[in-house]
Design a protein around this motif. Structure first.
Motif, short mmCIF file in Angstrom:
data_model
loop_
_atom_site.label_atom_id
_atom_site.label_comp_id
_atom_site.label_asym_id
_atom_site.label_seq_id
_atom_site.Cartn_x
_atom_site.Cartn_y
_atom_site.Cartn_z
N ALA A 165 0.88 -1.29 0.10
CA ALA A 165 -0.29 -0.13 -0.03
C ALA A 165 0.90 1.31 -0.02
O ALA A 165 0.73 2.24 -0.86
N GLY A 196 -1.18 1.94 -2.74
CA GLY A 196 -2.21 2.69 -1.89
C GLY A 196 -3.16 1.69 -1.53
O GLY A 196 -3.18 0.38 -1.62
N HIS A 197 -4.25 2.43 -0.75
CA HIS A 197 -5.33 1.58 -0.30
C HIS A 197 -6.24 1.49 -1.86
O HIS A 197 -6.91 0.45 -1.96
N LYS A 226 -6.04 2.94 -5.96
CA LYS A 226 -5.28 3.82 -6.70
C LYS A 226 -6.10 4.31 -7.98
O LYS A 226 -6.99 3.30 -8.42
N TRP A 252 -5.46 11.67 -0.54
CA TRP A 252 -5.07 11.59 -1.90
C TRP A 252 -3.69 12.05 -2.34
O TRP A 252 -3.27 13.21 -2.07
N GLU A 300 5.11 13.50 1.90
CA GLU A 300 5.15 12.20 2.15
C GLU A 300 6.13 11.87 2.98
O GLU A 300 6.14 10.43 3.07
N LEU A 341 -2.62 7.92 -5.55
CA LEU A 341 -2.94 6.75 -4.42
C LEU A 341 -3.97 7.53 -3.23
O LEU A 341 -3.97 8.72 -3.12
N PHE A 364 -5.29 6.80 0.58
CA PHE A 364 -4.97 5.94 1.95
C PHE A 364 -6.07 6.50 2.85
O PHE A 364 -6.43 7.65 2.96
#
Lengths: 246, 402
Positions: free
Chosen positions: B28, B33-34, B36, B74, B110, B205, B207
């Protein structure tokens, strides 16, 4: 009298026919003469018709013979100042954003040139078609209302980028109005179509050409000559590596 | 025996759960990602990293998602392939790199999510344009030093060559073999500028702000989004995928999950049978003692209950000892993990972290307590049933015989 005429026809007939239809080699030689000049300076626009939009580039090119050329990208701003130098079988590109000269060799030669349908390998074609290929005249057709000869070319050397070519050559202008370029396997790789021609002091010259890499998405790359000067004097320093730089 | 069995069950369950979650989190974080979003064509052609198939109009896309899906964060990223050239003037010493553009500064940085500070092995994070991090291995391969200028040579969104000079300000190790081979990390904005992808990214992505993957929610969200955007109808339109729909993770995770669950529960079952058997044997071995106690006037019910209570005490004591033995190990593995670097070989689409961590949860306790408590209890309860079948008038004869 009648006998004499028939004898003359029998003797000269094939010669007259030969005179009317040149050999494949003669056609290629005429084509080379049509476009060859000792030196050339041109300004062209290249429009890449990509899948997600068009992109225009303007480039000024200095050419000497078949194996020396120097290109300077004038637009767009992103590519402005990019320079390419071809000396024989060597190619360098200068990127002003990084002030860096990159030698293009090996697998990189197969990459797309500036995102177009042309590869760097296409740029490296030094030899004339007569020197590089065995040609065969396979027929006559009408293309775009013009009479053309159809030629099939097979590369003399195995390292040639395109092992086979098919040409549709205008019988009056001696220009290949269409070309199809094939791999050794017979797979079609590229299609080149002349869309517009222009008269020069030496004959006819392709003004607007569409290149299509059939393995690439998009509608092809159009190359249009805006200005062309044949046989102008070009200083030798133009084709020197020192000309790559700011 | 109970204590040892419980300790092993606890450790095994924690390890298996941790490994599965570690795979999910690693993938992820660094790849899927959770959820995408990519262009339908990039997904359809399996060219997820192709720049010419990147998402465009990113600002609008993110704005819409932030408004409609506020429970997710996002994150745009750009992944690309390039060459890194370490020579000063003309091209020379080169190595292929897996380029990554992450937001390294600004409001949506990030750095924390990717634990970039913790993953730094030397130097510092980029703080200015045209600074980059490289993986430790790449740093050594190219013989670089901190502060050295290198040139990245790649292809941009248009297929033109993209060339930029970068300063190497640090090295890092993700702990994932696939990435640590030749990672080049740059700030997202730099990558977008260099690759002519100003308002684009190869992927977007999502999350969950809850911090963990919610499979049902992700599946519902992706279905709704794709329906709403008619995904697949236009080649460059956005299409959402859940974590499991990427990198063959669905089948890989199912395999990992099934193998883990089977291993754990087979072990729990075997231990349960062993303890059940031990309980039964305990009851059978005490046949004489039980007869004597019945002969002395103890009621059958009292005797049975005392037998059950004893097994409960044995089970509780065993469980306590087992948890005391197994939990610290499991917690240690949860906090420190086990470095399996070098043991993970072969190619897989799933990103596997070099360090696998255990995960202690209520399930872990259940895996230990279930066989530890219930099996001896059940064994004693079964063995004790013979008490009710014994004839009091025969007890003295049996005692005399023994």
């Amino acid at each position: 009298m009648k006998k004499t005429f028939l004898l003359a026809l029998a003797l000269w007939g094939p010669t007259l026919a030969w005179a009317a239809t040149p050999t494949a080699r003669q056609i290629l030689e005429r084509m080379d003469k049509n476009t060859f000049s000792q030196t050339q300076v041109s300004i062209s626009t290249m429009t890449v018709h990509g899948e997600r939009g068009d992109r225009n580039m303007t480039v000024q090119t200095w050419t000497q013979g078949k194996d020396r050329s120097f290109s300077l990208y004038l637009a767009p701003a992103r590519d402005k100042g990019t320079k390419m130098l071809k000396l024989g079988d060597k190619l360098w590109i200068y990127y002003p954003s990084a002030d860096k000269v990159v030698a293009i060799a090996g697998h990189m030669l197969k990459n797309s040139m500036m995102g177009s349908d042309l590869s760097y390998e296409d740029l490296m074609e030094n030899s004339s078609l007569v020197e590089a290929y065995e040609a065969q005249l396979v027929g006559e057709e009408t293309l775009l209302d013009r009479k053309v000869w159809v030629l099939e070319l097979t590369a003399k050397e195995p390292e040639r980028a395109y092992q086979k070519r098919k040409l549709w050559v205008d019988q009056q202008q001696y220009l290949a109005l269409r070309q199809e370029l094939f791999a050794q396997s017979g797979m079609l790789l590229k299609r080149i179509e002349v869309k517009e021609v222009m008269a020069t002091a030496k004959g006819w010259y392709p003004k607007r050409v569409l290149f299509k890499d059939v393995l690439k998405t998009g509608l092809g790359t159009q190359w249009q000559i805006e200005e062309l000067e044949l046989d102008p004097p070009i200083p030798a320093s133009r084709f020197n590596k020192s000309s790559l730089g700011r | 025996m109970v204590a040892l069995g419980v300790a092993l069950c606890v450790l095994l369950e924690a390890w298996m759960s941790g490994a599965r979650n570690s795979y999910i989190e690693t993938n992820a974080l660094l790849s899927t990602g959770h959820v995408k979003i990519q262009t339908a064509k990039a997904i359809g052609d399996h060219q997820e990293k192709a720049l010419d198939l990147a998402l465009l109009g990113l600002g609008d896309l993110v704005g819409e998602l932030e408004k409609n899906q506020p429970d997710l964060e996002w994150v745009p990223r750009v992944y690309f392939g390039a060459l890194l050239d370490a020579s000063l003037n003309e091209t020379g010493t080169q190595a292929p790199v897996a380029g990554m553009g992450f937001a390294l500064w600004g409001g949506k940085s990030e750095v924390e999510r990717l634990k970039l500070r913790q993953n730094l092995t030397q130097g510092r994070l980029p703080v200015e344009p045209n600074q980059a991090l490289v993986s430790d291995r790449l740093f050594k391969t190219l013989g670089l030093h901190l502060g050295q200028k290198v040139t990245m040579i790649g292809s941009d969104f248009n297929g033109s060559m993209a060339v930029v000079n970068l300063e190497v300000v640090g090295t890092l190790r993700f702990g994932v073999a696939q990435l640590d081979k030749g990672a080049l990390v740059m700030n997202l904005g730099d990558v977008q500028r260099v690759l002519a992808l100003e308002d684009g990214a190869t992927e977007l992505l999502g999350f969950f702000k809850a911090g963990r993957y919610l499979p049902e929610r992700a599946a519902a969200l992706a279905k709704h989004y794709n329906l709403e955007h008619h995904s697949g109808e236009t080649p460059f339109g956005p299409r959402m995928l859940t974590l499991e729909e990427q990198n063959d993770l669905e089948s890989l995770l199912k395999t990992v999950e099934a193998t883990g669950a089977a291993t754990t529960w087979v072990f729990v079952l075997v231990l349960g049978v062993l303890l059940l058997n031990a309980g039964l044997m305990g009851g059978v071995r005490r046949y004489g003692e039980l007869g004597l106690r019945l002969a002395l006037g103890e009621s059958k019910r009292h005797l049975y209950l005392s037998l059950v209570a004893e097994s409960l005490v044995v089970g509780l004591t065993g469980c306590t000892l087992g948890l005391a033995l197994g939990l610290p190990f499991a917690l240690y593995l949860q906090n420190h993990g086990l470095d399996l670097q070098g043991m993970i070989t072969g190619q897989t689409a799933m990103l596997i972290s070099d360090t696998i961590r255990a995960e202690v949860s209520l399930k872990t306790l259940a895996a230990g307590l279930l066989p530890g408590l219930l099996a001896p209890l059940l064994g004693s309860s079964l063995a004790g049933l013979v008490i009710f079948g014994r004839d009091t008038s025969q007890l003295f004869k049996e005692l005399e015989a023994t």
